[in-house]
Design an enzyme around this catalytic site. Structure first.
Site: not given
Lengths: 284, 809, 164
Positions: B240, B387
């Protein structure tokens, strides 16, 4: 997740299957759809040096429905059961149960034979077959024999089938009356927290026969003869249902797992059975 | 030319810029099976590596015998800590300032810990090799409870105790106990205690936010390829933050950064799981260096759930004080944070508990204090933001539960209690008691819209009737109304207070306009499903007046993309989106000069209009951006160098603060604990909306992950430290069958400091959704005396609540 | 390691012959041996459906089938469902209705949906949710997947009616 190496066999007939089984004993396992066995092999929880794939062995994929009995070949899949109109009218509980097993893809591969034979207490078909008083046909070197489903399960993954025998078919006496397969699970693809199979015959407002079996509430499916008996001769009123539940609770022996503790499972077993009885009775 | 006759409206539509629901450019390849994920990377001679993992949660390693494994056909090497030690790679730094074993160095601290790395010709040989490695363990006492850890004589991290038995400071200051990691404080302790001591009403509650896992559908993995001829290492992986990975790899391996190329190909979901650095990456690099061949490592699902990047695991204790009328006066929060065997949290350096200090939520709370103690246990390391921005889900859950508990204490409606405590529109920018400066908000408008849409009064009346019916024996079903109002804090972040391992958390965009009026823009972020290739092109289209369809967005290759800190914490739009807009404005500034030259007027006499510069007051005299692009390259313009390119590195002045109002209506079967979500309404305010279709998709997805966490998803351990939820049979990922339809809605309150006013949205629905689902469950039992029960609200725990309230009697 | 065997499978209409160990899982045969990387690996225990392919008319999770079992069979993967010049209505509908985000579940999802629509050309929302329950998506929350399948079903029905 990679399984250990194995020798693979795909015999064309049952004689071929039996000779491999005879040669390798409990080092060999037969496999139908593989959806119980392959995950176990991938997790290396099942060691199968000799794997016998039954897909080319004929004669085990038919569903035969007659006025008084139903024969389902061991290689018939859950999908086949759902899809078979004759079966749906002769024994609608089978479709109702099959729709609650796993998910669409798994139902294309998962077979009745595999589901009843491997003795996993989480499987739905064993309890269902006990409810329906089915018999399992097994074949071995000595020939064929029928084992009543209610006598088949000894402990988790331990059954009355010998290692050298193959389960080839399920014979079900044509079910009578109302039915229900009630299952509580956490999500699609899960085993039951508790499930109940109920078949009830009603005559003139009273129950003349009732058969009850429970799933995933012991290390085997539980056919509760007393629970059924508690309904017979009654109008299946609240008192009778309570008596049936009490009898069933005396027969099950759940263990704690991620689905919950024992007290919860017992409570849910009672609730599920009540709902199954009420639904079956309403259909009787 | 077509654009010359198009209306202004048509020209705007033609750009497919900000505000339109542009279809995604990524989808063609994904729907045709042509995505390129890391496990699709296949190189000549590529080997496969996999781990021998510890079956024990705490054990000393007596010996490792690799002899039999090396004899397995296809096995080339087996690495252990002893092999890595001479390279200094048997331990690696974590993102949280701790260090972590790459391969077990004398002991293991959690089940599934990496013990040896088997390198083989294929996956099958590697798996057989793993089976053949013999490890002798001596089991040690296992501690899975952080409170016990703080009292136990058992030392989990012997490397963090000095020889004389003293405790050296950790990365975040002094440590209280050998199993203690840090204490972190925010706010004013004494004044908060005083306010609470003298308050008219105080509500107290302890809550456990259970351990869970982001569990993207694609697990973590990488392919390392050391080209010894050119001295260049290429590392493909599920990263990421590819640039951060490059820097970390360089720092720990000693390979110069220009000789490392990190590539994040398509990523099959991240949700925080793919932020950290894992032993698999290090071992693959080492194995490639040792063997001279490319080495692939891909986790299986059990590895993923058991070892990489858990989330949450916060034990939170709160006290909230208020006047009798319900005006909140103070908030106190203490957290015991279970970090597992190593502190590998992915938080900005100065924030070892992330942005937990946003826990005053959306409310005007004058006085507050937060204290967090991090603790080691025999569980997997991690502590990522699943998240959400750093620990914001925990913070919002905490305050939204405290509000509910306070409403019970005050015997007040929880919606009204929220309303009277919201920060008012005119108070923004608002400085909260725990330090953050909220940029903008209009909470009352959002809340009123939400309550009106769902007919809140009507729902409460229906619920009251249901309770009556239940008490009268007419039903066994209860109805819960879940409320949640959240404020997120995203877009980390300003370099003055946000860095990870010293890397400032700016982000970047580099734009190159081609002569024919199309463009490529490269960013320091990396999409994992958010649709960056679609939305960043929309931002640029609106900024530079070229159609989004003519703009390629490229991310994830450190050889070509400008340096950036990657995609997590909803930072892409707030930071890289801002960089994109700013770089676009640089392009526009140069284009303005070119246009003025071409139109033979002064720079100040032209103005930008959708896709062109026009002469002020003479709109028929214009140059389109396409024409300007061509001229930029092909016409000699005095005083202006050729080309049309720009770079922007954006250091945001502040975080952004998206907010939203969620309402859930749920029916609960009291006898079985089964829940049925009848309705879910989600109003999100993420500032300026770039692509409504994508926003809605993000909201659906985030809510579904919230549903999972609230209703069953957990990483559970037994007392021996065994993971009880290692496959998708037990780790709850809902299917289409368990998920409801959601109603989405919005208000727009732009961020005043962001170039386009956008705030970020991907994580809001998760942050706001978890308390909403949880509050619905708990609200159903409020009439029967329920105050608080811990998540996950799976069937048996809901049943237990009902049972303890006497509802089965 | 056991002895390699000779296998023949037909994938997307193309016959493939090769030697492999019987324990090779079909998903690896497709992805690593035949470079058909559309089907993905998500859970490995037959829960997630990312590896879904169609084998002799059935939706099957290729992570739970040995290559030996697939010997002699015909397999369709996402690559065989439609390409740039002949997109399947489902492929188009997933894009039009934002039925995907990270794309990892999408090949299995669409492959399963082709079979669902074959068996039930006009499914209700409930039938879609039930029929797609063997495929997990972590990104979309399913709402737009359901919408995509409904849209494709409508398009396919309309096309069929027009053809008749």
């Amino acid at each position: 997740m990679i399984p250990a190496a194995f020798e693979y066999y795909r015999p064309k007939d049952m004689a071929g299957v039996l000779s491999i089984l005879e040669e390798h004993g409990d080092d060999a396992r037969v496999m139908a759809g593989g959806h119980s066995l392959i995950p176990m092999m991938k997790l290396r929880m099942a060691d199968v040096p000799h794997l016998i794939d039954l897909q080319d062995v004929g004669g085990m994929s038919d569903i035969a429905v007659t006025a008084d009995s139903i024969r389902i070949g061991a290689m018939v899949t859950q999908h086949d059961i759902i899809d078979h109109d004759g079966l749906a009218s002769a024994a609608p509980i089978l479709r109702e149960a099959a729709l609650q097993i796993a998910d669409p893809q798994v139902r294309y591969m998962g077979t009745v034979g595999g589901n009843v034979a491997n003795g996993d207490p989480g499987n739905d078909m064993p309890g269902l077959m006990q409810c329906l008083d089915a018999a399992f046909t097994v074949v071995g070197a000595e020939g064929e024999r029928d084992i009543p489903a209610r006598d088949f399960y000894e402990a988790a993954y331990m059954t009355a089938r010998e290692d050298e025998e193959v389960l080839t078919a399920v014979m079900i006496p044509a079910p009578q009356g109302g039915y229900a397969y009630e299952k509580q699970k956490r999500k699609i693809g899960d085993y039951a927290t508790a499930a109940a199979a109920v078949q009830i015959v009603k005559d003139g407002g009273s129950c003349v026969s009732a058969s009850i079996a429970m799933t995933n509430l012991s290390d085997t499916p539980i056919y509760s003869e007393d629970a059924g008996a508690a309904l017979v001769g009654t109008s299946v009123d609240d008192a009778a249902i309570k008596a049936a539940i009490a009898a069933m609770l005396g027969d099950i022996d759940p263990t704690e797992d991620n689905r919950g503790p024992v007290a919860f499972k017992k409570h849910v077993a009672g609730v599920i059975l009540r709902r199954a009885i009420e639904r079956a009775w309403s259909r009787a | 030319m077509k654009d010359e006759v198009d209306s202004r409206e048509d020209r705007v539509a033609n750009l497919k810029g900000m505000g339109c629901s542009r279809k995604r450019v990524e989808d063609a390849r994904f729907t045709q099976g042509k995505g390129n994920y890391v496990d699709d990377v296949k190189l000549d001679g590529m080997l496969f590596g996999d781990f021998v993992r510890s079956p024990y949660a705490h054990a000393r390693i007596k010996s490792i015998d690799t002899e039999a494994a090396l004899k397995v056909k296809g096995v080339l090497a087996v690495l252990t800590a002893k092999d890595l030690e001479p390279l200094g790679l048997h331990w690696m730094p974590t993102l949280a300032g701790d260090k972590q074993m790459v391969l077990a160095d004398g002991k293991v601290l959690f089940q599934g810990q990496e013990v040896a790395f088997v390198v083989a010709e294929d996956r099958y040989a590697a798996a057989d090799g793993i089976e053949a490695v013999e490890v002798e363990y001596e089991e040690l006492e296992v501690i899975v409870d952080p409170f016990k850890a703080m009292e136990s004589d058992v030392v989990l991290r012997e490397d963090l105790v000095a020889e004389d038995g003293s405790l050296p400071d950790g990365a975040h200051g002094p440590r209280k106990h050998h199993n203690h990691i840090f204490t972190w404080e925010a706010g004013d302790k004494e004044p908060t205690e005083e306010v609470i001591a003298n308050a008219e009403v105080v509500a107290e509650e302890s809550m456990y936010y259970h351990r869970t896992h982001p569990c993207p559908l694609e697990t973590c993995g990488c392919v390392a390829s050391m080209d010894k001829v050119n001295g260049k290492l290429t590392l493909w992986g599920t990263f990421q933050a590819p640039h951060a990975i490059r820097t970390v790899v360089s720092l720990i391996s000693g390979i110069e950064e220009h000789n490392i190329r990190v590539i994040s190909p398509d990523i099959g979901g991240g949700f925080g799981n793919k932020v950290g650095a894992y032993p698999g990456y290090v071992c693959s690099v080492v194995a490639s260096i040792v063997t001279g061949k490319p080495v692939k490592w891909i986790e299986d699902r059990m590895d993923n759930l058991m070892t990489t990047a858990f989330a949450r695991d916060y034990w939170m204790k709160g006290r909230i004080s208020a006047t009798k009328e319900g005006k909140i006066t103070g908030l106190h929060c203490h957290v015991t944070a279970d970090h597992g065997g190593f502190d590998a949290c992915a938080d900005p350096t100065k924030f070892p508990a992330g942005f937990m200090n946003i826990c005053t939520g959306s409310y005007d709370i004058p006085t507050a204090f937060l204290e967090v103690d991090g603790v080691y246990t025999n569980k997997a390391p991690g502590g990522v933001s699943y998240r959400c921005s750093f620990r914001v889900t925990e913070a919002v859950y905490f305050i939204e539960r405290m509000i509910e508990v306070l409403a019970i204490e005050l015997n007040m409606d929880a919606a009204e209690l929220r309303r009277i405590n919201f920060i008012k529109k005119e108070q923004f920018p608002y400085t909260a008691a725990l330090g953050w400066e909220y940029d903008s908000g209009d909470y009352h408008t959002a809340w009123d819209k939400a309550l009106k849409t769902v007919d809140y009064e009507g729902l409460r009346a229906e619920q009251a009737q249901r309770v009556e019916d239940f008490k009268a024996g007419k039903t066994r079903s209860l109805m819960g109304i879940g409320l949640s109002f959240f404020t997120e804090i995203v877009g980390a972040g300003p370099v003055k207070n946000c860095d990870i391992l010293g890397l400032g958390m700016f982000d970047s965009c580099e734009i190159r306009i081609h002569p024919t009026g199309s463009a490529i823009a490269r960013l320091g972020t990396i999409s994992q499903g958010q649709g960056h290739a679609t939305t960043f092109a929309q931002i640029l289209a609106s900024e530079i007046g070229l159609p989004a369809d003519s703009i390629t967005i490229e991310e994830g290759d450190t050889d070509t993309a400008p340096y950036g800190l990657g995609t997590y914490g909803s930072r892409s739009t707030p930071v890289a989106g801002a960089a994109t807009a700013m770089a676009g404005r640089k392009i526009r500034a140069k284009a303005q000069m070119i246009a003025a030259y071409l139109l033979e007027v002064h720079d100040d006499d032209v103005e930008f209009d959708v896709d062109r510069f026009v002469v002020k007051g003479a709109p028929e005299r214009f140059k389109t951006m396409k024409e300007i692009a061509f001229a930029a390259y092909n016409q000699a313009i005095p005083g202006i160098e050729p080309g049309l390119e720009a770079v922007s590195y954006y250091d945001p002045p502040n975080m952004t603060y998206p907010f939203g109002a969620y309402i859930c209506v749920m029916d609960i079967d009291v006898d079985t604990g089964v829940t049925d979500i009848r309705r879910f309404y989600a109003l999100d305010d993420c500032g300026t909306r770039i692509n409504p279709m994508i926003i809605e998709g993000q909201v659906h997805g985030g809510l579904t992950e919230a549903l999972a966490v609230a209703l069953g998803q957990e990483i559970a351990y037994d007392d021996m430290g065994n993971v009880k939820t290692g496959t998708l049979m037990d780790f709850f990922l809902p299917t289409a069958w368990e998920v409801p339809n959601y109603e989405t809605d919005y208000t727009v309150t732009p961020s005043p400091h962001h170039p386009i006013g956008a705030k970020g949205v991907g994580e809001s629905p998760h942050v706001g959704g978890v308390p909403c689902f949880s509050n619905a469950v708990q609200d159903a039992f409020r009439a029967f005396g329920n105050r608080h029960t811990n998540m996950p609200h799976d069937h048996w725990r809901i049943w237990k609540t009902a049972n303890e309230l006497g509802l089965h009697d | 390691m056991s002895k390699k065997q000779h296998y023949t499978i037909t994938v997307n209409g193309k016959e493939e012959e090769f030697l492999a160990e019987p324990r090779e899982l079909l998903i690896y045969t497709l992805r690593e041996r035949l470079n058909i990387t559309g089907p993905h690996i998500g859970c490995e225990t037959s829960h997630c459906g990312a590896c879904t392919v169609t084998i002799d008319g059935k939706s099957v999770k290729a992570c739970t089938m040995f290559v030996a079992q697939a010997d002699g069979k015909g397999i369709t993967t996402i690559e065989g469902i439609g390409g740039p010049d002949d997109l399947h209505p489902l492929q188009n509908a997933f894009k039009e209705h934002h039925g995907l985000q990270c794309g990892y579940c999408t090949p299995g999802m669409i492959t399963r949906a082709t079979k669902l629509l074959e068996e039930n050309p006009n499914p209700t929302e409930e039938e879609i949710r039930f029929g797609m329950a063997g495929n997990i998506c972590r990104c979309t929350g399913y709402q737009n997947i359901v919408k995509s399948i409904q849209a494709a079903a409508a398009e396919m029905s309309a096309a069929k009616e027009a053809a008749e």
